[in-house]
Design an enzyme around this catalytic site. Structure first.
Site, PDB file in Angstrom:
ATOM      1  N   LYS A  10      54.257 -22.801  46.549  1.00 43.12           N
ATOM      2  CA  LYS A  10      55.623 -23.146  46.935  1.00 43.12           C
ATOM      3  C   LYS A  10      55.937 -22.558  48.307  1.00 43.12           C
ATOM      4  O   LYS A  10      55.417 -21.490  48.654  1.00 43.12           O
ATOM      5  CB  LYS A  10      56.628 -22.570  45.932  1.00 43.12           C
ATOM      6  CG  LYS A  10      56.580 -23.117  44.521  1.00 43.12           C
ATOM      7  CD  LYS A  10      57.622 -22.415  43.660  1.00 43.12           C
ATOM      8  CE  LYS A  10      57.530 -22.828  42.200  1.00 43.12           C
ATOM      9  NZ  LYS A  10      57.980 -24.207  41.971  1.00 43.12           N
ATOM     10  N   ARG A  43      54.510 -28.225  32.331  1.00 39.88           N
ATOM     11  CA  ARG A  43      54.159 -29.304  31.402  1.00 39.88           C
ATOM     12  C   ARG A  43      52.798 -29.074  30.748  1.00 39.88           C
ATOM     13  O   ARG A  43      52.558 -29.536  29.632  1.00 39.88           O
ATOM     14  CB  ARG A  43      54.212 -30.655  32.130  1.00 39.88           C
ATOM     15  CG  ARG A  43      53.225 -30.812  33.261  1.00 39.88           C
ATOM     16  CD  ARG A  43      53.597 -31.943  34.208  1.00 39.88           C
ATOM     17  NE  ARG A  43      54.776 -31.602  35.000  1.00 39.88           N
ATOM     18  CZ  ARG A  43      55.343 -32.432  35.875  1.00 39.88           C
ATOM     19  NH1 ARG A  43      54.839 -33.654  36.048  1.00 39.88           N
ATOM     20  NH2 ARG A  43      56.394 -32.059  36.567  1.00 39.88           N
TER      21      ARG A  43
END
Length: 496
Positions: A270, A344
């Site tokens: 990020k 996920r």
């Protein structure tokens, strides 16, 4: 926590250092409003707060005749009062909104009490000079602000006691979640998360099973393990399984939470600014812990399993990589094209574990996608799944609890975007659009056919952590999902 005391007397005869009067829908005519001329002089228009120092009354506006605005205004009142020198405040009973519902009085009391209690929360663990609030007690006079269309005045005390119990349990549960989510990553590790869960289990006499990486290996939870690879030697993963089993259970419910205690994005790193607040990526798992506390204390007639996948997602020599192919617990292969789509992966294996329990309903909670925040804003959670009746029930009951929710629809065109040429499914969409839904569709790949209509996915990425005060939520963590799911479970059991 603010103590709320119930008194069977009038507002006028109740003793406290300060009075709290709500001005609902710009109605200044009520007898509890003591200095109408003063309010008119300062052009107070029933918005925000106004302190009448002479009469020691805090006036707080409730813009419309709405129970949710009453809750928010009660919270605003306490936020204001805690900055002042009053130790106690008195308030009457307000009934905002329709009186046609049988539970209108109860819901108004719940809103009033919860708003008052949540107003005191502030995460100040690491402040060297803590400012403790002088305000300690709110005394509620069991007198109605306006006549009730039904005979609800006769059941006022009973409803007040029930509402107070709810507010105390919900405040405690929300504060557990908020404290955990707000805890910085050097402390809030997967092991720490398990310790918090163990405390909740001990207090509520719950079963708890805390599993380490060896258990994950045995269960072939390779997607979960991959996310933790860079942290394994320092902060190993934990699969936390809480169980509430009442004597009578109408349903078996599995609540699954994403517990990313810190997420730097892995090798798909990020930007620095995007890493700030990533301690909040454990919001889903934290909500599940808070929910087990709430549901156990409320004594719901359901067997509830809380399953939390706790791990970090970091960089290092052992980190999993874009181009890796992972074999999940369900046996499906996953092409990794972005290591920052890690939540996920953890949920895929945790949902598989949950299905092994053969529950009647599965609900997962996750701060899963920034796309959800883009689509719905930072105050609203998304509901996804196949069962329209179940989605509608969660939305309706959740909205009535005071949380903001909206349904997002699956469709076959978006499903094609997570197809892989070299594996069963790809962990990231081939398009930048519809990211919240494609993430939900990825999870759908790991839901067995017999559970498709029993599963809901709740993306709480927006409201789980907001860097400002809003509604009844303080700066930082909000406990998103707890009020909504508690209401959902209660409504679900009414239909059982």
């Amino acid at each position: 926590m603010l103590k709320i005391k119930l008194e069977k007397t009038t507002f006028e005869n109740t003793k406290a250092e300060c009075g709290l009067v709500f001005i609902v829908n710009k109605d200044f005519s009520h007898a509890w409003v003591k200095n109408k001329e003063l309010l008119e002089t300062f052009k107070y228009e029933s918005e925000g707060v106004f302190l009448d120092q002479e009469n020691k009354i805090l006036y707080v506006g409730v813009k419309e005749d709405d129970v949710h605005l009453l809750r928010e205004s009660a919270c605003l009142a306490v936020r204001t009062l805690k900055k002042l020198a009053f130790k106690s405040v008195k308030v009457g009973v307000y009934t905002c909104g329709t009186h046609s519902k049988d539970n209108a009085l109860l819901e108004n009391l719940k809103a009033l009490f919860l708003g008052l209690k949540l107003g005191l929360y502030e995460y100040d663990t690491f402040k060297s000079n803590k400012k403790e609030s002088v305000l300690k007690e709110a005394i509620v006079a069991l007198e109605l602000h306006k006549p009730c269309e039904k005979t609800c005045a006769n059941s006022l005390e009973k409803n007040a006691k029930e509402a107070l119990k709810y507010a105390e349990i919900m405040t405690e549960s929300l504060n557990i979640v908020k404290d955990l989510v707000n805890t910085p990553p050097m402390i809030g590790t997967p092991v720490y998360m398990a310790e918090v869960a163990q405390k909740v289990a001990k207090e509520n006499h719950l079963e708890i099973h805390v599993h380490d990486e060896k258990f994950l290996e045995e269960k072939k939870m390779n997607a979960f393990l991959a996310v933790n690879k860079a942290s394994l030697g320092v902060n190993p993963p934990r699969l936390i399984h809480l169980v509430y089993k009442p004597k009578k259970a109408k349903k078996k419910i599995a609540l699954v939470g994403k517990g990313l205690t810190y997420d730097c994005g892995g090798l798909s790193l990020k930007p620095a600014d995007y890493m700030v607040t990533m301690k909040a990526d454990k919001g889903g798992g934290s909500a599940v812990i808070g929910l087990l506390n709430a549901l156990a204390k409320l004594g719901v007639e359901a067997e509830v399993h809380g399953i939390i996948g706790a791990t970090e997602n970091m960089i290092g020599p052992a980190a999993y990589k874009p181009d890796d192919i992972l074999i999940s617990k369900e046996g499906k292969s996953i092409e990794v094209r972005n290591t920052d789509a890690e939540g996920r992966l953890v949920l895929a294996d945790c949902l598989s574990y949950a299905q092994d329990l053969n529950p009647d309903v599965i609900v997962d909670f996750a701060t899963l996608t920034g796309a959800c925040v883009v689509g719905l804003g930072e105050f609203t959670s998304a509901i996804m799944g196949h069962n329209e009746e179940l989605k509608n029930l969660f939305e309706t009951s959740g909205l009535e609890s005071g949380e903001l929710l909206a349904k997002l629809p699956f469709n076959r065109h978006l499903k094609k975007l997570i197809e892989s040429k070299i594996a069963d499914v790809c962990n990231i969409s081939s398009s930048r659009y519809g990211g919240a839904i494609t993430a939900g569709l990825f999870l759908n790949e790991f839901i067995r056919d017999e559970f498709k209509d029993k599963w809901l996915h709740i993306d709480i990425a927006g409201p789980a952590y907001v860097e400002k005060e809003w509604d009844v939520n303080s700066f930082g963590a909000s406990g998103a999902g707890v009020r909504a799911c508690t209401a959902f479970v209660e409504e679900l059991l009414k239909k059982a």
